[in-house]
Design a protein around this motif. Structure first.
Motif, short mmCIF file in Angstrom:
data_model
loop_
_atom_site.label_atom_id
_atom_site.label_comp_id
_atom_site.label_asym_id
_atom_site.label_seq_id
_atom_site.Cartn_x
_atom_site.Cartn_y
_atom_site.Cartn_z
N ASP A 60 0.85 -1.19 0.00
CA ASP A 60 0.00 0.00 0.00
C ASP A 60 0.88 1.23 0.00
O ASP A 60 1.73 1.41 0.89
N HIS A 61 0.67 2.13 -0.99
CA HIS A 61 1.35 3.42 -0.96
C HIS A 61 0.98 4.18 0.32
O HIS A 61 -0.01 3.88 0.99
N ARG A 62 1.73 5.22 0.60
CA ARG A 62 1.30 6.17 1.63
C ARG A 62 -0.12 6.66 1.29
O ARG A 62 -0.47 6.84 0.13
N ASP A 63 -0.92 6.88 2.31
CA ASP A 63 -2.27 7.40 2.16
C ASP A 63 -3.19 6.46 1.39
O ASP A 63 -4.17 6.89 0.78
N THR A 64 -2.86 5.17 1.39
CA THR A 64 -3.77 4.16 0.85
C THR A 64 -3.75 2.95 1.78
O THR A 64 -2.79 2.73 2.52
N GLY A 65 -4.82 2.16 1.71
CA GLY A 65 -4.86 0.91 2.45
C GLY A 65 -4.51 1.06 3.91
O GLY A 65 -5.00 1.95 4.61
N ARG A 66 -3.63 0.18 4.39
CA ARG A 66 -3.25 0.16 5.80
C ARG A 66 -1.97 0.94 6.09
O ARG A 66 -1.47 0.92 7.22
N SER A 67 -1.44 1.62 5.07
CA SER A 67 -0.21 2.37 5.27
C SER A 67 -0.49 3.72 5.92
O SER A 67 -1.64 4.15 6.04
N THR A 68 0.58 4.38 6.33
CA THR A 68 0.47 5.66 7.04
C THR A 68 -0.28 6.69 6.21
O THR A 68 -0.02 6.87 5.02
#
Length: 299
Positions: A60-68
């Motif tokens: 997951d990129h930043r600001d998507t999914g479960r990422s920061t």
């Protein structure tokens, strides 16, 4: 098939969700998704097909999914997302990997290819454009400025121009399904239930239905890599999707011209800017043939 999820730190205060499938000793293949897209945007069936020969990594990129989620507090540039891809490889102990990038992910793949070619075994570019202002040379010899190449389809632009409002989970699912219907390109029938199930899984994975706009607001300067791409010796595959509504042909052939020797173009009939079941088999075959060819060509 081995399946492992792991969080990795890629920058101060930035933690990304990753998943690995396939044999740990198989050649690594890193999947890089597009703007605002979770790693789950890579369909499980496609991931499993690639994992028959590779250790497949999606994240997951930043600001998507479960990422920061951090853009509003700490804005970043698109080039930082490319650095994240390399940082994922570092964190997972992967020295070199085959890269497969779609849409914005195809641009990030080019950035990694240009800035860190020593980390790339091969690259596959899907639904993207060249990070170059070099004109395209048409078959008749005409030089076409990049700004005059076919652009984004009007129906896609119209949808992207609409404000994204929070009207609840079901309304958001409706919006996402409509988005995929437009991105699919019109050549293949759209199974609304397939995309609805996909997006429902992504919302469950993310923990919220609220869509982020971080990547659309990120600084997209300093991305041209004309000379670096022309200098690469890494084998590159450009996928030409015949119904692509975002970066339609001849963008894949322009990519091949910019990168030059070692770049192949493969056409997938009916494919748009989406990954429905009908294109997953041909796409997996093309990627696996490319990675196998790249491996056999290495000394």
């Amino acid at each position: 098939m081995q399946h492992k999820q792991q969080y990795v730190d890629v920058a101060p205060g930035v933690r990304l969700w990753t998943e690995r499938r396939g044999a740990p000793d198989a050649p690594a293949l890193l999947l890089i998704m597009g703007a605002q897209a979770s790693g789950l945007g890579w369909p499980d069936a496609l991931v499993d097909a690639l994992a028959a020969r590779h250790q497949v990594i999606r994240y997951d990129h930043r600001d998507t999914g479960r990422s920061t989620t951090a853009f509003d507090q700490h804005p970043y540039a698109i080039t930082d997302l490319a650095r994240d891809a390399v940082a994922v490889l570092d964190a997972l102990g992967v020295e070199r990997a085959h890269l497969v990038g779609m849409s914005l992910g195809g641009m990030l793949t080019q950035l990694v290819l240009a800035d860190h070619p020593e980390r790339v075994l091969s690259a596959t570019l899907i639904g993207t454009c060249a990070l170059s202002d070099t004109p395209y040379v048409a078959p008749d010899g005409t030089r076409v400025p990049v700004g005059e190449l076919p652009g984004i389809a009007p129906e896609v632009l119209e949808m992207w121009s609409r404000p994204v409002e929070d009207n609840g989970p079901e309304a958001e699912l409706d919006r996402r399904v409509e988005h995929w219907r437009v991105l699919n390109g019109g050549a293949l029938a759209v199974d609304d239930s397939y995309f609805r199930d996909l997006e429902r899984r992504i919302i469950t994975h993310t923990g919220t239905h609220v869509a982020s706009t971080a990547h659309a607001r990120a600084d997209d300067s300093h991305m041209l890599r004309t000379e670096e791409l022309a200098d690469t010796k890494v084998p590159v595959l450009a996928v030409s999707a015949t119904a692509e509504p975002v970066f339609p042909p001849p963008h894949p052939h322009h990519l091949a011209q910019v990168i030059g020797d070692g770049t192949r173009v493969v056409e997938i009939a009916g494919m748009g800017h989406a990954l429905p079941p009908a294109v997953q088999g041909p796409l997996a075959e093309a990627i696996l043939a490319h990675t196998a060819s790249a491996a056999s060509a290495r000394p």
